[in-house]
Design a protein around this motif. Structure first.
Motif, PDB file in Angstrom:
ATOM      1  N   MET A 240       0.846  -1.203   0.000  1.00 25.15           N
ATOM      2  CA  MET A 240       0.000   0.000   0.000  1.00 25.15           C
ATOM      3  C   MET A 240       0.886   1.260   0.000  1.00 25.15           C
ATOM      4  O   MET A 240       1.861   1.348   0.731  1.00 25.15           O
ATOM      5  CB  MET A 240      -0.855  -0.001   1.279  1.00 25.15           C
ATOM      6  CG  MET A 240      -1.796   1.166   1.403  1.00 25.15           C
ATOM      7  SD  MET A 240      -2.594   1.118   3.036  1.00 25.15           S
ATOM      8  CE  MET A 240      -3.658   2.528   2.922  1.00 25.15           C
ATOM      9  N   SER A 241       0.535   2.205  -0.842  1.00 26.12           N
ATOM     10  CA  SER A 241       1.279   3.470  -0.901  1.00 26.12           C
ATOM     11  C   SER A 241       0.358   4.605  -0.497  1.00 26.12           C
ATOM     12  O   SER A 241      -0.785   4.672  -0.946  1.00 26.12           O
ATOM     13  CB  SER A 241       1.782   3.728  -2.320  1.00 26.12           C
ATOM     14  OG  SER A 241       2.595   2.648  -2.729  1.00 26.12           O
ATOM     15  N   ILE A 242       0.889   5.494   0.336  1.00 25.40           N
ATOM     16  CA  ILE A 242       0.096   6.643   0.803  1.00 25.40           C
ATOM     17  C   ILE A 242       0.868   7.909   0.458  1.00 25.40           C
ATOM     18  O   ILE A 242       2.067   7.998   0.743  1.00 25.40           O
ATOM     19  CB  ILE A 242      -0.130   6.609   2.334  1.00 25.40           C
ATOM     20  CG1 ILE A 242      -0.634   5.235   2.781  1.00 25.40           C
ATOM     21  CG2 ILE A 242      -1.087   7.709   2.767  1.00 25.40           C
ATOM     22  CD1 ILE A 242      -0.850   5.115   4.288  1.00 25.40           C
TER      23      ILE A 242
ATOM     24  N   VAL B 143       4.528   6.205   8.291  1.00 22.33           N
ATOM     25  CA  VAL B 143       4.090   5.316   7.198  1.00 22.33           C
ATOM     26  C   VAL B 143       5.106   4.172   7.031  1.00 22.33           C
ATOM     27  O   VAL B 143       4.731   3.011   6.858  1.00 22.33           O
ATOM     28  CB  VAL B 143       3.866   6.110   5.885  1.00 22.33           C
ATOM     29  CG1 VAL B 143       3.658   5.167   4.703  1.00 22.33           C
ATOM     30  CG2 VAL B 143       2.654   7.033   6.027  1.00 22.33           C
ATOM     31  N   TYR B 144       6.405   4.500   7.118  1.00 24.06           N
ATOM     32  CA  TYR B 144       7.420   3.434   7.058  1.00 24.06           C
ATOM     33  C   TYR B 144       7.250   2.463   8.223  1.00 24.06           C
ATOM     34  O   TYR B 144       7.352   1.248   8.064  1.00 24.06           O
ATOM     35  CB  TYR B 144       8.835   4.019   7.038  1.00 24.06           C
ATOM     36  CG  TYR B 144       9.307   4.376   5.636  1.00 24.06           C
ATOM     37  CD1 TYR B 144       9.342   3.413   4.626  1.00 24.06           C
ATOM     38  CD2 TYR B 144       9.722   5.654   5.324  1.00 24.06           C
ATOM     39  CE1 TYR B 144       9.770   3.729   3.336  1.00 24.06           C
ATOM     40  CE2 TYR B 144      10.152   5.987   4.043  1.00 24.06           C
ATOM     41  CZ  TYR B 144      10.168   5.009   3.050  1.00 24.06           C
ATOM     42  OH  TYR B 144      10.588   5.316   1.782  1.00 24.06           O
TER      43      TYR B 144
ATOM     44  N   SER C  87      -4.149   6.064  -1.564  1.00 25.92           N
ATOM     45  CA  SER C  87      -4.570   6.801  -0.367  1.00 25.92           C
ATOM     46  C   SER C  87      -3.827   8.131  -0.299  1.00 25.92           C
ATOM     47  O   SER C  87      -2.636   8.205  -0.623  1.00 25.92           O
ATOM     48  CB  SER C  87      -4.219   6.013   0.893  1.00 25.92           C
ATOM     49  OG  SER C  87      -4.832   4.763   0.862  1.00 25.92           O
TER      50      SER C  87
ATOM     51  N   CYS D 158      -4.913   3.067   6.822  1.00 21.30           N
ATOM     52  CA  CYS D 158      -4.424   1.680   6.919  1.00 21.30           C
ATOM     53  C   CYS D 158      -5.539   0.735   7.374  1.00 21.30           C
ATOM     54  O   CYS D 158      -5.663  -0.383   6.886  1.00 21.30           O
ATOM     55  CB  CYS D 158      -3.256   1.589   7.902  1.00 21.30           C
ATOM     56  SG  CYS D 158      -1.791   2.424   7.315  1.00 21.30           S
TER      57      CYS D 158
ATOM     58  N   LYS E 268       4.628   1.644   9.657  1.00 29.38           N
ATOM     59  CA  LYS E 268       3.460   0.787   9.390  1.00 29.38           C
ATOM     60  C   LYS E 268       3.722  -0.182   8.234  1.00 29.38           C
ATOM     61  O   LYS E 268       2.835  -0.921   7.807  1.00 29.38           O
ATOM     62  CB  LYS E 268       2.229   1.645   9.034  1.00 29.38           C
ATOM     63  CG  LYS E 268       1.786   2.625  10.092  1.00 29.38           C
ATOM     64  CD  LYS E 268       1.109   1.992  11.282  1.00 29.38           C
ATOM     65  CE  LYS E 268      -0.345   1.715  11.060  1.00 29.38           C
ATOM     66  NZ  LYS E 268      -0.998   1.151  12.262  1.00 29.38           N
ATOM     67  N   GLY E 269       4.938  -0.145   7.675  1.00 32.84           N
ATOM     68  CA  GLY E 269       5.295  -1.067   6.595  1.00 32.84           C
ATOM     69  C   GLY E 269       4.726  -0.668   5.240  1.00 32.84           C
ATOM     70  O   GLY E 269       4.582  -1.509   4.337  1.00 32.84           O
ATOM     71  N   LYS E 270       4.385   0.603   5.066  1.00 30.82           N
ATOM     72  CA  LYS E 270       3.835   1.081   3.777  1.00 30.82           C
ATOM     73  C   LYS E 270       4.813   2.067   3.144  1.00 30.82           C
ATOM     74  O   LYS E 270       5.780   2.493   3.778  1.00 30.82           O
ATOM     75  CB  LYS E 270       2.491   1.801   3.974  1.00 30.82           C
ATOM     76  CG  LYS E 270       1.587   1.219   5.031  1.00 30.82           C
ATOM     77  CD  LYS E 270       0.803   0.059   4.521  1.00 30.82           C
ATOM     78  CE  LYS E 270      -0.125  -0.479   5.613  1.00 30.82           C
ATOM     79  NZ  LYS E 270      -0.430  -1.886   5.459  1.00 30.82           N
ATOM     80  N   LYS E 271       4.494   2.471   1.906  1.00 28.52           N
ATOM     81  CA  LYS E 271       5.376   3.407   1.191  1.00 28.52           C
ATOM     82  C   LYS E 271       4.811   4.831   1.237  1.00 28.52           C
ATOM     83  O   LYS E 271       3.696   5.066   0.766  1.00 28.52           O
ATOM     84  CB  LYS E 271       5.491   2.989  -0.264  1.00 28.52           C
ATOM     85  CG  LYS E 271       6.375   1.792  -0.498  1.00 28.52           C
ATOM     86  CD  LYS E 271       6.476   1.654  -1.995  1.00 28.52           C
ATOM     87  CE  LYS E 271       7.220   0.417  -2.412  1.00 28.52           C
ATOM     88  NZ  LYS E 271       7.110   0.245  -3.865  1.00 28.52           N
TER      89      LYS E 271
END
Ligand code: F6P
Length: 319
Positions: A1-3, A26-27, A95, A276, A29-32
């Motif tokens: 998932m990328s935000i 965001v990092y 997102s 998320c 949370k393991g997202k980009k």
């Protein structure tokens, strides 16, 4: 998932701490995390990049926004919104966190209804004019900038026995002006939402002048367009030589206060968590009566901000 994160409309102190927290969180949370540069204009022009920790180191204390902001006329046109959507899809971004005011949220309301992009808004404007929300990022810093400038104006006003009209930003909203007038101890305050009883003020101030008052500070909200009128009024009715000081854009700058940094962090965490967890999607994170909540983008975009009674009631006691 990328935000992605974007700033839109008038910049406000607190944007940089929010951007920093966004990237780090965001990092975590393991997202980009992605940056959209220069607001809606950059979204249309594909100014988008994957954010890195190094981009946000050393920015916490800075005013403005390292990713820029803009007001976009092009975004009113569907063809440009289509272009913006295609750009987001290139990076697989589904997102969006938007820091902005009611104009930006209205734009996102339209965008969100047309395309499958999840959105969370963070109220960010020194005007403090978002409906269903008590606090917008940047307001505390702007109030402190005004307090600092007023302390300096008072030095010259009291030494020279003058009246000063201090014009405060806020578009149609008088919050910044009223809160400043109260906290800086102004003798007069004019805002769009409240009618000032100038006859009564004249009586009270004339008595104070007889008793030794040496200067007058009058705060006027830009939305009233009455700064010049008040310069004349103070000169003629109260007999003080009077000057006008338009504080202008310094109110949008300055290092974010501790309060704005803490609020930025909290707003961002709530917005990212929503995206998320897919809860409260397409709404604005709000702060009311001392706690955070969510308000649908539709309501925020269409309802009008109302000045809190605490503030308007307090105005009755100044002068
Ligand atoms: O919305 C923030 C604000 O600084 C208002 O207080 C002011 O009326 C307006 O923006 C100025 O707009 P611009 O940045 O387009 O000159």
């Amino acid at each position: 998932m990328s935000i992605a994160i974007m700033c839109s409309g008038g910049d406000a102190p607190g944007m940089n701490p929010a951007i920093k927290r966004f990237v780090d969180y965001v990092y975590l949370k393991g997202k980009k995390p992605y940056f959209i540069y220069n607001g809606l204009e950059g979204l249309i022009d594909n100014s988008i990049k994957l954010a890195e920790h190094k981009d946000v180191s050393g920015i916490l204390h800075k005013g403005g926004a390292i990713i820029g902001s803009s007001r976009s006329k092009r975004f009113y046109e569907k063809s440009y919104r289509q272009k913006a959507y295609k750009n987001l899809k290139r990076y697989d971004i589904n997102s969006l966190v938007v820091l902005g005011g009611d104009g930006s949220f209205r734009a996102m309301d339209v965008f969100n209804k047309e395309f499958d992009i999840d959105f969370m808004g963070i109220p960010t404007t020194i005007d403090n004019d978002i409906a269903h929300n008590d606090y917008c990022l940047g307001v505390d810093t702007a109030l402190n900038v005004i307090r600092d400038a007023t302390d300096k104006i008072r030095d010259t006003a009291s030494t020279f026995k003058r009246g000063f009209v201090i014009e405060i930003m806020g578009r149609e909203c008088g919050y910044l002006c009223a809160a400043s007038a109260i906290s800086c101890g102004a003798e007069l305050c004019l805002i769009p939402e409240v009618e000032t009883d100038l006859e009564l003020a004249e009586k009270i101030l004339k008595k104070e002048i007889e008793e030794g008052r040496k200067y007058i500070l009058c705060f006027v909200a830009e939305g009233t367009k009455k700064s010049d009128f008040m310069v004349e009024w103070i000169s003629e009715r109260l007999g003080f030589e009077t000057r006008k000081s338009v504080l202008g854009y310094i109110q949008r700058g300055g290092n974010p206060t501790v309060y704005d940094r803490l609020m930025a962090f909290e707003y961002v965490v709530k917005a990212v968590n929503s995206l998320c967890n897919k809860t409260h999607l397409n709404s604005v994170v709000t702060y009311q009566n001392g706690s955070f909540s969510y308000c649908s983008i539709d309501k925020i975009a269409n309802d009008k901000y109302e000045l809190s009674h605490n503030i308007s009631d307090m105005l009755n006691y100044i002068g």
